[in-house]
Design a protein around this motif. Structure first.
Motif, PDB file in Angstrom:
ATOM      1  N   TYR A   1       0.847  -1.229  -0.117  1.00 12.49           N
ATOM      2  CA  TYR A   1      -0.082   0.203  -0.066  1.00 12.49           C
ATOM      3  C   TYR A   1       0.849   1.096   0.108  1.00 12.49           C
ATOM      4  CZ  TYR A   1      -3.924  -3.120   0.909  1.00 12.49           C
ATOM      5  OH  TYR A   1      -4.763  -4.175   1.010  1.00 12.49           O
ATOM      6  N   SER A   2       2.181   1.179  -0.358  1.00  8.33           N
ATOM      7  CA  SER A   2       3.098   2.153  -0.187  1.00  8.33           C
ATOM      8  C   SER A   2       3.517   2.287  -1.911  1.00  8.33           C
ATOM      9  CB  SER A   2       4.504   2.209   0.524  1.00  8.33           C
ATOM     10  OG  SER A   2       4.416   2.652   1.772  1.00  8.33           O
ATOM     11  N   TYR A   3       3.521   3.406  -2.388  1.00  5.24           N
ATOM     12  CA  TYR A   3       3.683   3.541  -3.779  1.00  5.24           C
ATOM     13  C   TYR A   3       5.195   2.800  -4.108  1.00  5.24           C
ATOM     14  CZ  TYR A   3       6.906   7.442  -2.700  1.00  5.24           C
ATOM     15  OH  TYR A   3       8.110   8.128  -2.307  1.00  5.24           O
ATOM     16  N   ASP A   4       6.048   2.925  -3.136  1.00  2.00           N
ATOM     17  CA  ASP A   4       7.440   2.049  -3.308  1.00  2.00           C
ATOM     18  C   ASP A   4       7.490   1.082  -2.588  1.00  2.00           C
ATOM     19  OD1 ASP A   4       7.215   3.374  -0.922  1.00  2.00           O
ATOM     20  OD2 ASP A   4       9.377   4.414  -0.957  1.00  2.00           O
ATOM     21  N   GLY A   5       6.465   0.429  -2.124  1.00  7.17           N
ATOM     22  CA  GLY A   5       6.511  -0.882  -1.566  1.00  7.17           C
ATOM     23  C   GLY A   5       6.243  -2.221  -2.128  1.00  7.17           C
ATOM     24  N   MET A   6       6.179  -3.264  -1.558  1.00 10.36           N
ATOM     25  CA  MET A   6       5.843  -4.531  -2.344  1.00 10.36           C
ATOM     26  C   MET A   6       5.254  -5.524  -1.428  1.00 10.36           C
ATOM     27  SD  MET A   6       8.456  -7.131  -3.835  1.00 10.36           S
ATOM     28  CE  MET A   6       9.328  -7.688  -2.184  1.00 10.36           C
ATOM     29  N   TYR A   7       5.392  -5.739  -0.090  1.00  8.11           N
ATOM     30  CA  TYR A   7       4.942  -7.039   0.664  1.00  8.11           C
ATOM     31  C   TYR A   7       3.420  -6.837   1.023  1.00  8.11           C
ATOM     32  CZ  TYR A   7       9.882  -7.926   1.202  1.00  8.11           C
ATOM     33  OH  TYR A   7      11.214  -8.138   0.991  1.00  8.11           O
ATOM     34  N   THR A   8       2.757  -7.917   0.957  1.00 11.59           N
ATOM     35  CA  THR A   8       1.540  -7.926   1.692  1.00 11.59           C
ATOM     36  C   THR A   8       1.722  -7.700   2.964  1.00 11.59           C
ATOM     37  OG1 THR A   8       1.463 -10.105   2.084  1.00 11.59           O
ATOM     38  CG2 THR A   8       0.799  -9.553   0.002  1.00 11.59           C
ATOM     39  N   ILE A   9       0.744  -7.233   3.672  1.00  3.99           N
ATOM     40  CA  ILE A   9       0.844  -7.156   5.394  1.00  3.99           C
ATOM     41  C   ILE A   9       1.211  -8.468   5.979  1.00  3.99           C
ATOM     42  CG2 ILE A   9      -0.629  -6.685   7.346  1.00  3.99           C
ATOM     43  CD1 ILE A   9      -1.798  -4.292   5.871  1.00  3.99           C
ATOM     44  N   GLU A  10       0.403  -9.625   5.541  1.00  7.07           N
ATOM     45  CA  GLU A  10       0.842 -10.829   6.243  1.00  7.07           C
ATOM     46  C   GLU A  10       2.446 -11.127   5.888  1.00  7.07           C
ATOM     47  OE1 GLU A  10      -0.443 -15.499   5.863  1.00  7.07           O
ATOM     48  OE2 GLU A  10      -1.985 -13.883   5.976  1.00  7.07           O
TER      49      GLU A  10
ATOM     50  N   THR B   1       3.756   1.709   8.306  1.00  3.07           N
ATOM     51  CA  THR B   1       3.644   3.306   8.111  1.00  3.07           C
ATOM     52  C   THR B   1       3.657   3.404   6.526  1.00  3.07           C
ATOM     53  OG1 THR B   1       6.006   3.010   8.470  1.00  3.07           O
ATOM     54  CG2 THR B   1       4.611   3.596  10.292  1.00  3.07           C
ATOM     55  N   ASP B   2       2.833   3.091   5.904  1.00  4.07           N
ATOM     56  CA  ASP B   2       2.705   3.154   4.195  1.00  4.07           C
ATOM     57  C   ASP B   2       2.825   4.800   3.974  1.00  4.07           C
ATOM     58  OD1 ASP B   2       3.032   0.850   3.692  1.00  4.07           O
ATOM     59  OD2 ASP B   2       0.851   0.372   3.864  1.00  4.07           O
ATOM     60  N   HIS B   3       3.375   5.206   3.123  1.00  7.26           N
ATOM     61  CA  HIS B   3       3.635   6.675   2.654  1.00  7.26           C
ATOM     62  C   HIS B   3       2.257   7.599   2.444  1.00  7.26           C
ATOM     63  CE1 HIS B   3       8.066   6.949   2.355  1.00  7.26           C
ATOM     64  NE2 HIS B   3       7.827   5.668   1.655  1.00  7.26           N
TER      65      HIS B   3
ATOM     66  N   SER C   1      11.379  -0.944   6.116  1.00  6.07           N
ATOM     67  CA  SER C   1      11.343  -2.082   4.839  1.00  6.07           C
ATOM     68  C   SER C   1      10.390  -1.941   3.926  1.00  6.07           C
ATOM     69  CB  SER C   1      10.933  -3.480   5.960  1.00  6.07           C
ATOM     70  OG  SER C   1      10.713  -4.292   5.120  1.00  6.07           O
ATOM     71  N   HIS C   2      11.062  -1.880   2.747  1.00  4.99           N
ATOM     72  CA  HIS C   2      10.346  -1.863   1.474  1.00  4.99           C
ATOM     73  C   HIS C   2      10.579  -3.023   0.524  1.00  4.99           C
ATOM     74  CE1 HIS C   2      10.875   2.546   2.225  1.00  4.99           C
ATOM     75  NE2 HIS C   2       9.822   2.509   1.405  1.00  4.99           N
TER      76      HIS C   2
END
Length: 502
Positions: free
Chosen positions: A46-55, A72-74, A282-283
């Motif tokens: 849910y971050s524009y520069d992220g990847m992982y699912t919450i799980e 803490t998504d952007h 962590s991203h």
């Protein structure tokens, strides 16, 4: 560490007779707390520069011994429009599936006139709704208030007042704000730190002592990597008085924290409670096997969510894989009176915490003792002028291989003393009255040290730092671009204890 091991560690000083010297309170000053490892700065799909699912993020955190975690998504237009409720729903599922982890829905706030900060709440009636409202009104990606101007700095303070109002009217019990990677771009000025802290000392309580993205300095990534992504030079929104040296990390730690007598010490010298943490940011996590899948154009902009990544098999080491999972490399250990979200937030607010990289130590306790009283990190010990103050340090050295596959060795602990001299200029970057009072060289699995300040006349504070000494110097050294393997230069720091003289 198991609870049995914790109890044995806490009893160690008594076995050596130290508790008898300091009194019965010495054994209970730290042992009455749950010491919980965690991270308040992590990202998901849910971050524009992220990847992982919450799980996936939660599972990775639990693999590395994480007790508490803030997502803490952007702040971002698509995040505000699409992501907040979806994040909340995924977090509810994770909380039900992994009840052993204390989990928050926070955000990484783009601070008007500055850069980034973590924001999260306690006992909020509508956490998602309040986060969206806050983001819409006060995030510079949404309102254009990025430039370092007095008007935008005022808007940042208005955001803090907004949180204060929500606490007063009962919308939530409390909130916390930590300034993230303060010197990555040099865009948060000393006067901004002081202004936010003085406006709301129970909300804006500290900063990251060390940034995430520590894997960026690993030589395997080539010549351009910098620990923490600290590869920048002053820009148009940077605070002009910061020297060039401030834009690099030192043993992986931010210049504000690592420089003896620097910005952090200048705040402590005024008697301000200004606390440090250390986090993963962590991203994309170094040597992880999970990878992002190909996406349609505009995927995040249209939906506020990246597609679920997949396990591709081979470990990833090249850009953008520069982070670590929560508590894999960096951890913030908080003393909580109870194992709850509120207990962790109260411990962070009180400064009852220490930070470490690479599993350098398994446990670290630090207390100050005077006539009739004892305080641990973040505390204020009140003594009469002319009395003695004894510091007790207890450290449990690492015994288990870290994520890099080796058992680190703590070679030196420094007890640092600074004079509390009162208010200074809001632009102050340093204080001269700070020194290493004493150094210790741990030689055993359990190490216990004491130091006594005799005939105390004036207020002061004490704090600890420790190192593996692998770079041949016991003062933090600037990390070299492309040659700063994070596992080869490990440090730990504690928050201070203040001694007030009556």
């Amino acid at each position: 560490m198991s609870e049995v091991a914790r109890r044995r560690f806490l009893q160690g000083a008594g076995a050596l007779g130290v508790a008898g010297v300091l009194g019965a309170g010495s054994a209970s000053a730290s042992s009455r707390y749950h010491w919980l490892s965690g991270d308040h700065h992590t990202h998901t799909q849910y971050s524009y520069d992220g990847m992982y699912t919450i799980e996936q993020q939660v599972r990775g955190a639990l693999r590395h011994g994480t007790d508490w975690l803030v997502i803490t998504d952007h702040g971002h237009a698509s995040h505000e429009a699409h992501s907040v409720e979806a994040t909340a729903a995924d977090l509810r599922k994770a909380q039900q599936k992994f009840p052993q982890l204390l989990l928050w829905h926070g955000m990484e706030w783009n601070v008007p006139g500055a850069e980034h900060a973590t924001v999260f709440f306690e006992d909020c009636r509508d956490e998602a709704g309040l986060l969206r409202d806050f983001e819409r009104q006060f995030d510079w990606r949404l309102n254009g208030a990025e430039a370092s101007t007095p008007a935008n700095e005022k808007k940042a303070l208005d955001a803090i007042r907004f949180l204060q109002a929500k606490i007063r009217n009962g919308t939530m019990k409390s909130a916390l704000v930590f300034v993230n990677h303060p010197m990555r771009n040099g865009r948060v000025a000393p006067h901004e730190l002081r202004a936010m802290r003085d406006l709301a000392p129970d909300i804006v309580v500290g900063m990251e002592a060390a940034p995430g993205a520590q894997g960026d300095g690993d030589p395997v990534r080539g010549p351009g990597g910098h620990r923490g992504g600290y590869a920048n030079s002053p820009g148009s929104n940077s605070y002009a008085a910061y020297p060039a040296e401030a834009y690099r990390t030192y043993g992986g730690f931010d210049w504000m924290t690592a420089k003896l007598g620097g910005v952090w010490d200048s705040l402590l010298a005024e008697g301000r409670g200004w606390w440090i943490t250390s986090n993963s940011d962590s991203h994309f996590n170094s040597r992880d096997t999970i990878v992002r899948v190909p996406e349609p154009g505009g995927q995040f902009d249209l939906t506020g969510k990246h597609l679920d990544p997949v396990d591709a098999g081979p470990p990833q080491v090249l850009p953008p894989y520069v982070d670590f999972f929560p508590c894999e490399f960096s951890r913030t250990v908080v003393g909580a009176t109870r194992r709850t979200r509120g207990g962790v937030m109260e411990g962070l607010r009180a400064g009852r915490a220490w930070v470490s990289h690479g599993g350098l130590v398994d446990d670290l306790r630090f207390t100050a003792h005077g006539a009739g009283g004892v305080e641990t990190m973040g505390g204020r010990l009140r003594v009469r002028r002319g009395s003695d103050v004894t510091v007790l340090v207890k450290v449990r050295l690492a015994t288990r291989p870290n994520s890099a596959g080796f058992v680190p060795r703590l070679r030196r602990l420094d007890l640092i003393k600074g004079a509390v001299s009162g208010p200074a200029s809001t632009e102050s970057l340093s204080t001269p009255h700070v020194k290493v009072e004493r150094s210790y060289e741990p030689r055993w699995h359990y190490a216990v040290f004491t130091h006594t300040f005799r005939n105390v006349r004036d207020p002061f504070y004490v704090r600890l730092r420790g190192t593996d000494g692998n770079r041949g110097a016991f003062e933090p050294q600037a990390d070299a671009p492309g040659a700063a393997n994070p596992w080869e230069d490990l440090w730990c720091y504690t928050n201070p204890i203040f001694v007030e003289v009556r």
